[in-house]
Scaffold this motif. Sequence first.
Motif, PDB file in Angstrom:
ATOM      1  N   ARG A  99      45.013  84.900  45.481  1.00  0.00           N
ATOM      2  CA  ARG A  99      44.780  83.518  45.038  1.00  0.00           C
ATOM      3  C   ARG A  99      45.932  83.027  44.157  1.00  0.00           C
ATOM      4  O   ARG A  99      46.374  81.881  44.286  1.00  0.00           O
ATOM      5  CB  ARG A  99      43.453  83.408  44.296  1.00  0.00           C
ATOM      6  CG  ARG A  99      42.256  83.453  45.231  1.00  0.00           C
ATOM      7  CD  ARG A  99      40.963  83.041  44.546  1.00  0.00           C
ATOM      8  NE  ARG A  99      40.555  83.904  43.453  1.00  0.00           N
ATOM      9  CZ  ARG A  99      39.777  84.981  43.581  1.00  0.00           C
ATOM     10  NH1 ARG A  99      39.292  85.316  44.759  1.00  0.00           N
ATOM     11  NH2 ARG A  99      39.462  85.708  42.530  1.00  0.00           N
ATOM     12  N   VAL A 100      46.408  83.884  43.266  1.00  0.00           N
ATOM     13  CA  VAL A 100      47.532  83.505  42.402  1.00  0.00           C
ATOM     14  C   VAL A 100      48.756  83.168  43.246  1.00  0.00           C
ATOM     15  O   VAL A 100      49.431  82.152  43.012  1.00  0.00           O
ATOM     16  CB  VAL A 100      47.855  84.635  41.389  1.00  0.00           C
ATOM     17  CG1 VAL A 100      49.184  84.378  40.677  1.00  0.00           C
ATOM     18  CG2 VAL A 100      46.725  84.783  40.377  1.00  0.00           C
ATOM     19  N   LEU A 101      49.056  83.996  44.236  1.00  0.00           N
ATOM     20  CA  LEU A 101      50.219  83.755  45.094  1.00  0.00           C
ATOM     21  C   LEU A 101      50.061  82.475  45.900  1.00  0.00           C
ATOM     22  O   LEU A 101      51.025  81.733  46.095  1.00  0.00           O
ATOM     23  CB  LEU A 101      50.440  84.955  46.021  1.00  0.00           C
ATOM     24  CG  LEU A 101      50.937  86.221  45.329  1.00  0.00           C
ATOM     25  CD1 LEU A 101      50.856  87.415  46.274  1.00  0.00           C
ATOM     26  CD2 LEU A 101      52.349  86.031  44.812  1.00  0.00           C
ATOM     27  N   ARG A 102      48.858  82.213  46.367  1.00  0.00           N
ATOM     28  CA  ARG A 102      48.599  81.000  47.147  1.00  0.00           C
ATOM     29  C   ARG A 102      48.795  79.754  46.279  1.00  0.00           C
ATOM     30  O   ARG A 102      49.341  78.748  46.734  1.00  0.00           O
ATOM     31  CB  ARG A 102      47.176  81.039  47.705  1.00  0.00           C
ATOM     32  CG  ARG A 102      46.940  80.099  48.847  1.00  0.00           C
ATOM     33  CD  ARG A 102      45.564  80.219  49.496  1.00  0.00           C
ATOM     34  NE  ARG A 102      45.071  81.575  49.587  1.00  0.00           N
ATOM     35  CZ  ARG A 102      43.898  81.993  49.070  1.00  0.00           C
ATOM     36  NH1 ARG A 102      43.091  81.163  48.460  1.00  0.00           N
ATOM     37  NH2 ARG A 102      43.522  83.249  49.183  1.00  0.00           N
ATOM     38  N   ARG A 103      48.358  79.834  45.029  1.00  0.00           N
ATOM     39  CA  ARG A 103      48.451  78.683  44.115  1.00  0.00           C
ATOM     40  C   ARG A 103      49.829  78.537  43.475  1.00  0.00           C
ATOM     41  O   ARG A 103      50.137  77.489  42.914  1.00  0.00           O
ATOM     42  CB  ARG A 103      47.400  78.806  43.022  1.00  0.00           C
ATOM     43  CG  ARG A 103      45.989  78.664  43.549  1.00  0.00           C
ATOM     44  CD  ARG A 103      44.973  78.851  42.472  1.00  0.00           C
ATOM     45  NE  ARG A 103      43.625  78.816  43.033  1.00  0.00           N
ATOM     46  CZ  ARG A 103      42.542  79.161  42.364  1.00  0.00           C
ATOM     47  NH1 ARG A 103      42.634  79.563  41.109  1.00  0.00           N
ATOM     48  NH2 ARG A 103      41.368  79.111  42.935  1.00  0.00           N
ATOM     49  N   ASN A 104      50.634  79.596  43.532  1.00  0.00           N
ATOM     50  CA  ASN A 104      51.964  79.599  42.908  1.00  0.00           C
ATOM     51  C   ASN A 104      52.990  80.150  43.894  1.00  0.00           C
ATOM     52  O   ASN A 104      53.518  81.254  43.693  1.00  0.00           O
ATOM     53  CB  ASN A 104      51.951  80.453  41.636  1.00  0.00           C
ATOM     54  CG  ASN A 104      50.947  79.945  40.628  1.00  0.00           C
ATOM     55  OD1 ASN A 104      51.222  79.017  39.899  1.00  0.00           O
ATOM     56  ND2 ASN A 104      49.758  80.548  40.609  1.00  0.00           N
ATOM     57  N   PRO A 105      53.291  79.400  44.950  1.00  0.00           N
ATOM     58  CA  PRO A 105      54.162  79.942  46.002  1.00  0.00           C
ATOM     59  C   PRO A 105      55.574  80.302  45.541  1.00  0.00           C
ATOM     60  O   PRO A 105      56.233  81.108  46.176  1.00  0.00           O
ATOM     61  CB  PRO A 105      54.192  78.826  47.049  1.00  0.00           C
ATOM     62  CG  PRO A 105      53.723  77.598  46.348  1.00  0.00           C
ATOM     63  CD  PRO A 105      52.853  78.037  45.220  1.00  0.00           C
ATOM     64  N   GLY A 106      56.044  79.756  44.429  1.00  0.00           N
ATOM     65  CA  GLY A 106      57.395  80.068  43.950  1.00  0.00           C
ATOM     66  C   GLY A 106      57.444  81.185  42.930  1.00  0.00           C
ATOM     67  O   GLY A 106      58.474  81.407  42.296  1.00  0.00           O
ATOM     68  N   LEU A 107      56.351  81.916  42.779  1.00  0.00           N
ATOM     69  CA  LEU A 107      56.289  82.991  41.792  1.00  0.00           C
ATOM     70  C   LEU A 107      57.369  84.038  42.091  1.00  0.00           C
ATOM     71  O   LEU A 107      57.484  84.503  43.224  1.00  0.00           O
ATOM     72  CB  LEU A 107      54.905  83.641  41.840  1.00  0.00           C
ATOM     73  CG  LEU A 107      54.431  84.412  40.625  1.00  0.00           C
ATOM     74  CD1 LEU A 107      54.326  83.503  39.406  1.00  0.00           C
ATOM     75  CD2 LEU A 107      53.085  85.029  40.905  1.00  0.00           C
ATOM     76  N   PRO A 108      58.189  84.400  41.101  1.00  0.00           N
ATOM     77  CA  PRO A 108      59.258  85.380  41.349  1.00  0.00           C
ATOM     78  C   PRO A 108      58.708  86.731  41.831  1.00  0.00           C
ATOM     79  O   PRO A 108      57.668  87.193  41.354  1.00  0.00           O
ATOM     80  CB  PRO A 108      59.929  85.533  39.984  1.00  0.00           C
ATOM     81  CG  PRO A 108      59.570  84.291  39.222  1.00  0.00           C
ATOM     82  CD  PRO A 108      58.206  83.897  39.724  1.00  0.00           C
ATOM     83  N   ALA A 109      59.437  87.331  42.745  1.00  0.00           N
ATOM     84  CA  ALA A 109      59.051  88.657  43.259  1.00  0.00           C
ATOM     85  C   ALA A 109      58.962  89.637  42.096  1.00  0.00           C
ATOM     86  O   ALA A 109      59.762  89.588  41.162  1.00  0.00           O
ATOM     87  CB  ALA A 109      60.080  89.135  44.279  1.00  0.00           C
ATOM     88  N   GLY A 110      57.960  90.499  42.135  1.00  0.00           N
ATOM     89  CA  GLY A 110      57.789  91.515  41.107  1.00  0.00           C
ATOM     90  C   GLY A 110      56.995  91.051  39.898  1.00  0.00           C
ATOM     91  O   GLY A 110      56.770  91.835  38.982  1.00  0.00           O
TER      92      GLY A 110
END
Length: 83
Positions: free
Chosen positions: A30-41
């Motif tokens: 859910r976090v990744l879906r809501r924050n598509p630009g989240l830095p890898a790692g």
Amino acid sequence: MTSAAQVEDLPDALAEAVRAVRVLLDVYERVLRRNPGLPAGTLVMEHGGLAGPEQRARAVALGIPVTIRQPLLHDSAEVEEGF
């Protein structure tokens, strides 16, 4: 994926770990879906040795690094053998 019946057949502590990893990955998804630009790692699954192969594969598919503590694996090997 580990079914509810399979989880219920595990020792209590291991069953809780399986459920906890499932919840963690649900939240991370859910976090990744809501924050598509989240830095890898940014999101990491610690103690990945407690996750089953399907859960580790799910984490990898989501781009979530998985860490494993070797001493923990050694100490829990007998319990995890049946997992």
